[in-house]
Write a protein that holds these residues in place. Structure first.
Motif: not given
Length: 187
Positions: A140-157
């Motif tokens: 998972s990259i979730e912890a790294l996204l939090c660490k780097w203060k990055l926001k994510t939008i999941h795109m349904p295929l």
């Protein structure tokens, strides 16, 4: 030449949004055979392709894809994830960063996000469009996204493919779940 399902899905997303790509400045990281970058260039984006500076055959593959698709003007540069190199520092501004299946090996996750964060800091309006194959629930990259203060939008295929049944299909054995995210700086 085999094109991985993640590259196909990202290329489908680009095609679905082709009208918004004209004139956009696009950088594909870990480009490999460069399908998403080639599609973006064919849709009118100003594309730069990149792969590891330590893997000349990968850079040659990018150049070969450009030649095969009549895109001789598309620059190909060597960028190694996690390394601030002269090539990284000299990059022109970008609007969109592409990465298909770059989250392949967990040992590279931090280096990839370090590079993406650097690019997003330099280009605060930019977004990182990425597809990846779910290989393990432990990766998972979730912890790294939090660490780097990055926001994510999941795109349904299913939101961008007319051919929902064959989207991200693969002739490889086993189950191949593909995900897509748009990553940006958290505001």
């Amino acid at each position: 030449m085999y094109v991985w399902p993640c590259a196909v899905v990202l290329a489908q997303y680009l095609w679905a949004h082709r009208r918004s790509l004209r004139g956009k400045r696009v950088l594909e990281i870990g480009a490999g055979v460069s399908l998403p970058g080639v599609v973006a260039a064919k849709c009118g984006a100003e594309v730069t392709l990149s792969d590891s500076e330590e893997l000349p055959p990968c850079l040659q593959r990018c150049r070969s894809s450009c030649r095969a698709n009549r895109l001789p003007h598309v620059p190909v540069i060597g960028l190694t994830w996690g390394r601030v190199s002269p090539q990284l520092l000299a990059l022109a501004p970008v609007d969109i960063i592409l990465g298909s299946d770059v989250f392949f090996d967990p040992k590279d996750f931090e280096d990839i996000l370090t590079t993406v964060y650097f690019l997003l800091e330099k280009n605060p309006h930019a977004q990182f469009w990425t597809t990846y194959q779910v290989r393990s629930a432990d990766w998972s990259i979730e912890a790294l996204l939090c660490k780097w203060k990055l926001k994510t939008i999941h795109m349904p295929l299913h939101s961008f493919s007319a051919d929902k049944e064959h989207l991200a299909s693969s002739s490889l054995p086993g189950r191949h779940t593909i995900e897509m995210m748009i990553i940006s700086l958290a505001q």
